[in-house]
Write an enzyme that holds these catalytic residues in place. Structure first.
Site, PDB file in Angstrom:
ATOM      1  N   TYR A  16      16.737  31.595  18.771  1.00 36.36           N
ATOM      2  CA  TYR A  16      18.023  31.922  19.403  1.00 36.36           C
ATOM      3  C   TYR A  16      18.850  30.657  19.663  1.00 36.36           C
ATOM      4  CZ  TYR A  16      17.194  36.886  19.484  1.00 36.36           C
ATOM      5  OH  TYR A  16      17.010  38.185  19.077  1.00 36.36           O
ATOM      6  N   GLN A  48      27.667  45.808  16.709  1.00 33.47           N
ATOM      7  CA  GLN A  48      26.232  45.554  16.876  1.00 33.47           C
ATOM      8  C   GLN A  48      25.996  44.051  16.978  1.00 33.47           C
ATOM      9  OE1 GLN A  48      23.873  48.185  13.920  1.00 33.47           O
ATOM     10  NE2 GLN A  48      25.954  48.159  13.151  1.00 33.47           N
ATOM     11  N   ASN A  49      27.059  43.279  16.743  1.00 33.08           N
ATOM     12  CA  ASN A  49      26.894  41.823  16.695  1.00 33.08           C
ATOM     13  C   ASN A  49      26.804  41.229  18.099  1.00 33.08           C
ATOM     14  OD1 ASN A  49      27.124  42.251  14.012  1.00 33.08           O
ATOM     15  ND2 ASN A  49      29.220  41.501  13.824  1.00 33.08           N
ATOM     16  N   VAL A  50      26.075  40.142  18.173  1.00 34.57           N
ATOM     17  CA  VAL A  50      25.868  39.495  19.478  1.00 34.57           C
ATOM     18  C   VAL A  50      26.606  38.160  19.549  1.00 34.57           C
ATOM     19  CG1 VAL A  50      23.625  40.627  19.811  1.00 34.57           C
ATOM     20  CG2 VAL A  50      23.685  38.373  18.726  1.00 34.57           C
ATOM     21  N   HIS A  62      24.428  45.665  21.235  1.00 33.38           N
ATOM     22  CA  HIS A  62      23.168  44.922  21.248  1.00 33.38           C
ATOM     23  C   HIS A  62      23.221  43.657  22.093  1.00 33.38           C
ATOM     24  CE1 HIS A  62      22.060  47.077  17.219  1.00 33.38           C
ATOM     25  NE2 HIS A  62      21.857  47.847  18.264  1.00 33.38           N
ATOM     26  N   THR A  93      27.729  46.778   7.965  1.00 32.78           N
ATOM     27  CA  THR A  93      26.412  47.135   8.513  1.00 32.78           C
ATOM     28  C   THR A  93      25.575  47.854   7.467  1.00 32.78           C
ATOM     29  OG1 THR A  93      25.196  48.273  10.281  1.00 32.78           O
ATOM     30  CG2 THR A  93      27.282  49.279   9.625  1.00 32.78           C
ATOM     31  N   SER A  94      24.262  47.591   7.523  1.00 34.73           N
ATOM     32  CA  SER A  94      23.333  48.263   6.598  1.00 34.73           C
ATOM     33  C   SER A  94      23.113  49.711   7.025  1.00 34.73           C
ATOM     34  CB  SER A  94      21.992  47.521   6.579  1.00 34.73           C
ATOM     35  OG  SER A  94      21.461  47.470   7.894  1.00 34.73           O
ATOM     36  N   PRO A 137      30.078  45.086   0.599  1.00 32.51           N
ATOM     37  CA  PRO A 137      29.976  44.730  -0.824  1.00 32.51           C
ATOM     38  C   PRO A 137      28.916  45.578  -1.523  1.00 32.51           C
ATOM     39  CG  PRO A 137      29.624  42.801   0.581  1.00 32.51           C
ATOM     40  CD  PRO A 137      29.749  43.981   1.491  1.00 32.51           C
TER      41      PRO A 137
HETATM   42  C1  BJW Z   1      28.893  42.453   4.264  1.00 30.97           C
HETATM   43  C2  BJW Z   1      29.259  41.194   3.926  1.00 30.97           C
HETATM   44  C3  BJW Z   1      30.616  40.942   4.005  1.00 30.97           C
HETATM   45  C4  BJW Z   1      27.175  41.233   3.697  1.00 30.97           C
HETATM   46  N1  BJW Z   1      31.452  41.898   4.402  1.00 30.97           N
HETATM   47  N2  BJW Z   1      29.656  43.448   4.670  1.00 30.97           N
HETATM   48  C5  BJW Z   1      15.699  56.699  14.632  1.00 30.97           C
HETATM   49  C6  BJW Z   1      15.095  56.628  13.389  1.00 30.97           C
HETATM   50  C7  BJW Z   1      14.248  55.568  13.058  1.00 30.97           C
HETATM   51  C8  BJW Z   1      13.982  54.541  13.959  1.00 30.97           C
HETATM   52  C9  BJW Z   1      14.584  54.601  15.189  1.00 30.97           C
HETATM   53  C10 BJW Z   1      15.427  55.653  15.509  1.00 30.97           C
HETATM   54  N3  BJW Z   1      15.883  55.439  16.765  1.00 30.97           N
HETATM   55  C11 BJW Z   1      15.376  54.283  17.224  1.00 30.97           C
HETATM   56  C12 BJW Z   1      14.568  53.750  16.285  1.00 30.97           C
HETATM   57  C13 BJW Z   1      13.805  52.467  16.399  1.00 30.97           C
HETATM   58  C14 BJW Z   1      14.645  51.243  16.161  1.00 30.97           C
HETATM   59  C15 BJW Z   1      15.215  51.280  14.746  1.00 30.97           C
HETATM   60  O1  BJW Z   1      16.368  51.604  14.503  1.00 30.97           O
HETATM   61  N4  BJW Z   1      14.412  50.881  13.785  1.00 30.97           N
HETATM   62  C16 BJW Z   1      14.868  50.842  12.378  1.00 30.97           C
HETATM   63  C17 BJW Z   1      14.586  49.478  11.792  1.00 30.97           C
HETATM   64  C18 BJW Z   1      14.213  51.941  11.627  1.00 30.97           C
HETATM   65  N5  BJW Z   1      15.711  51.118  17.145  1.00 30.97           N
HETATM   66  C19 BJW Z   1      15.503  50.573  18.342  1.00 30.97           C
HETATM   67  O2  BJW Z   1      14.399  50.161  18.656  1.00 30.97           O
HETATM   68  C20 BJW Z   1      16.672  50.501  19.290  1.00 30.97           C
HETATM   69  N6  BJW Z   1      16.278  50.977  20.566  1.00 30.97           N
HETATM   70  C21 BJW Z   1      16.106  52.261  20.818  1.00 30.97           C
HETATM   71  O3  BJW Z   1      16.330  53.124  19.975  1.00 30.97           O
HETATM   72  O4  BJW Z   1      15.665  52.527  22.084  1.00 30.97           O
HETATM   73  C22 BJW Z   1      15.163  53.839  22.348  1.00 30.97           C
HETATM   74  C23 BJW Z   1      13.731  53.825  21.905  1.00 30.97           C
HETATM   75  C24 BJW Z   1      12.860  52.987  22.554  1.00 30.97           C
HETATM   76  C25 BJW Z   1      11.527  52.990  22.170  1.00 30.97           C
HETATM   77  C26 BJW Z   1      11.094  53.792  21.122  1.00 30.97           C
HETATM   78  C27 BJW Z   1      12.000  54.627  20.461  1.00 30.97           C
HETATM   79  C28 BJW Z   1      13.334  54.647  20.876  1.00 30.97           C
HETATM   80  C29 BJW Z   1      17.090  49.060  19.504  1.00 30.97           C
HETATM   81  C30 BJW Z   1      17.663  48.425  18.307  1.00 30.97           C
HETATM   82  C31 BJW Z   1      18.017  46.980  18.601  1.00 30.97           C
HETATM   83  C32 BJW Z   1      18.442  46.202  17.377  1.00 30.97           C
HETATM   84  N7  BJW Z   1      18.498  44.823  17.707  1.00 30.97           N
HETATM   85  C33 BJW Z   1      18.917  43.870  16.693  1.00 30.97           C
HETATM   86  C34 BJW Z   1      18.707  42.433  17.251  1.00 30.97           C
HETATM   87  C35 BJW Z   1      19.821  42.073  18.240  1.00 30.97           C
HETATM   88  C36 BJW Z   1      19.693  40.691  18.724  1.00 30.97           C
HETATM   89  C37 BJW Z   1      19.821  39.656  17.637  1.00 30.97           C
HETATM   90  O5  BJW Z   1      20.841  39.586  16.926  1.00 30.97           O
HETATM   91  O6  BJW Z   1      18.898  38.872  17.495  1.00 30.97           O
HETATM   92  O7  BJW Z   1      20.281  44.081  16.337  1.00 30.97           O
HETATM   93  S1  BJW Z   1      18.067  44.074  15.145  1.00 30.97           S
HETATM   94  C38 BJW Z   1      19.441  43.751  14.116  1.00 30.97           C
HETATM   95  O8  BJW Z   1      19.840  44.924  13.380  1.00 30.97           O
HETATM   96  C39 BJW Z   1      20.584  43.421  15.063  1.00 30.97           C
HETATM   97  C40 BJW Z   1      21.741  44.083  14.385  1.00 30.97           C
HETATM   98  O9  BJW Z   1      22.783  44.309  15.307  1.00 30.97           O
HETATM   99  C41 BJW Z   1      21.119  45.346  13.840  1.00 30.97           C
HETATM  100  C42 BJW Z   1      21.889  45.976  12.724  1.00 30.97           C
HETATM  101  O10 BJW Z   1      21.966  45.132  11.632  1.00 30.97           O
HETATM  102  P1  BJW Z   1      23.318  45.082  10.803  1.00 30.97           P
HETATM  103  O11 BJW Z   1      24.406  44.575  11.644  1.00 30.97           O
HETATM  104  O12 BJW Z   1      23.519  46.341  10.086  1.00 30.97           O
HETATM  105  O13 BJW Z   1      22.982  43.886   9.782  1.00 30.97           O
HETATM  106  P2  BJW Z   1      22.166  43.923   8.430  1.00 30.97           P
HETATM  107  O14 BJW Z   1      21.759  42.515   8.166  1.00 30.97           O
HETATM  108  O15 BJW Z   1      21.126  44.957   8.436  1.00 30.97           O
HETATM  109  O16 BJW Z   1      23.221  44.378   7.335  1.00 30.97           O
HETATM  110  C43 BJW Z   1      24.335  43.590   7.007  1.00 30.97           C
HETATM  111  C44 BJW Z   1      25.206  44.384   6.068  1.00 30.97           C
HETATM  112  O17 BJW Z   1      26.363  43.624   5.825  1.00 30.97           O
HETATM  113  C45 BJW Z   1      24.553  44.657   4.694  1.00 30.97           C
HETATM  114  O18 BJW Z   1      24.706  46.031   4.360  1.00 30.97           O
HETATM  115  C46 BJW Z   1      25.352  43.780   3.737  1.00 30.97           C
HETATM  116  O19 BJW Z   1      25.513  44.368   2.439  1.00 30.97           O
HETATM  117  C47 BJW Z   1      26.668  43.703   4.455  1.00 30.97           C
HETATM  118  N8  BJW Z   1      27.451  42.519   4.153  1.00 30.97           N
HETATM  119  N9  BJW Z   1      28.088  40.488   3.602  1.00 30.97           N
HETATM  120  C48 BJW Z   1      30.957  43.131   4.721  1.00 30.97           C
HETATM  121  N10 BJW Z   1      31.063  39.718   3.688  1.00 30.97           N
END
Ligand code: BJW
Length: 252
Positions: A73, A107-109, A125, A198-199, A224
């Site tokens: 971090y 979702q960004n921090v 987040h 977002t993915s 993209p």
């Molecule tokens: C471009 C580009 C350009 C490139 N222009 N685009 C239902 C189903 C299944 C699982 C679950 C569910 N509900 C809950 C869960 C569990 C879990 C989860 O989702 N797991 C999955 C992996 C399956 N969720 C949780 O645990 C959440 N809590 C919760 O649900 O609590 C209740 C609960 C508790 C206990 C048990 C069960 C339920 C919490 C989720 C917290 C996520 N935290 C993070 C870290 C934050 C801190 C940090 O930054 O360090 O958040 S993880 C990470 O992923 C971060 C992001 O905000 C988040 C999303 O990622 P994002 O933003 O989509 O990024 P990428 O990298 O994935 O994608 C980037 C995209 O950009 C790509 O598509 C590229 O193509 C694109 N891109 N360049 C535009 N120039």
């Protein structure tokens, strides 16, 4: 419908944008990619290449190796401090002024939306610039962190077993229910949903655009690549958000 970056915005999309009173936007890490902040699922580089971000961003990862997670971090905080919002963030700040109701959900921090002038922003987040106690989640003041910077992570002033950790939401942790409710309501009641960078893999955030689609509202996805959410969108603007968001803003 997929639109490539050498194509013009379709008339129907411009009509949906110009006729909307209430717009909801969900952004993810891709929006900051062109600022030089790697997305979450990009291959990590340098020192971090051999660590899985899914493990680092978890309470289990922090319990096992608090020093490693704190270091990660700190490294990301430095990266954010050395970079700046890009044309996509600025375009969203301009768009916000054009609608009766505009809810920016991220979702960004990294805080880049606020730096670009967007206000308010629903941060699902958390925010990497704030630090909290690992036991009580109370905020820890920057002065305390400076005074204890010889320890990685610094201890918490709030609990004898607490450690300093970023005020972000890790896997398995709950999102702030009030913020999440506001995001759900904005998606349910919008006239147009825009998703960018977002993915769509992480829940509950990925479920937000579903509410708009289920309510019969049009959706734009900017990415993209094809994401988990692209198939739901009326228009998939294929390309970087720093290209497409300014185009949306200037089409008004
Ligand atoms: C471009 C580009 C350009 C490139 N222009 N685009 C239902 C189903 C299944 C699982 C679950 C569910 N509900 C809950 C869960 C569990 C879990 C989860 O989702 N797991 C999955 C992996 C399956 N969720 C949780 O645990 C959440 N809590 C919760 O649900 O609590 C209740 C609960 C508790 C206990 C048990 C069960 C339920 C919490 C989720 C917290 C996520 N935290 C993070 C870290 C934050 C801190 C940090 O930054 O360090 O958040 S993880 C990470 O992923 C971060 C992001 O905000 C988040 C999303 O990622 P994002 O933003 O989509 O990024 P990428 O990298 O994935 O994608 C980037 C995209 O950009 C790509 O598509 C590229 O193509 C694109 N891109 N360049 C535009 N120039």
């Amino acid at each position: 419908m997929r639109i490539d970056r050498d194509q013009d915005l379709p008339e129907a999309l411009i009509a949906a944008l110009t006729s909307a009173d209430r717009v909801a936007v969900l952004t993810g890490a891709g929006v900051s990619a062109e600022s030089g902040v790697p997305t979450f699922r990009d291959a990590q580089t340098g020192l971090w290449a051999r660590h899985d971000p899914m493990t680092l961003a978890s309470p289990e990862g922090f319990s096992r190796q608090p020093d490693l997670v704190w270091d990660w971090y700190q490294h990301r905080r430095r990266l954010i401090a050395e970079t700046a919002p890009n044309a996509g963030h600025h375009a969203l700040a301009r768009l916000q002024k054009r609608f009766e109701q505009f809810t920016l959900i991220t979702q960004n921090v990294d805080g880049f939306h606020q730096l670009a002038g967007s206000e308010p922003v629903l941060e699902l987040h958390g925010n990497i610039q704030r630090t909290i106690c690992s036991q009580t989640r109370q905020l820890i003041a920057p002065d305390w962190l400076d005074q204890h910077s010889d320890q990685q992570p610094p201890p918490s002033p709030h609990h004898p077993e607490g450690l300093a950790r970023p005020d972000v939401v890790w896997f398995g942790e709950m999102l702030d229910p009030e913020t999440l409710d506001q995001a759900f309501a904005a998606a349910e009641h919008c006239d147009l949903m825009i998703v960018a960078g977002t993915s769509g893999l992480v829940h509950p955030a990925a479920g937000i655009p579903l509410l708009a689609v289920r309510a019969g509202k049009p959706m734009i996805d900017i990415n993209p690549d094809r994401s988990e959410l692209s198939g739901l969108a009326d228009w998939h603007l294929a390309g970087p958000s720093a290209h497409w968001l300014p185009k949306l803003a200037s089409s008004l």
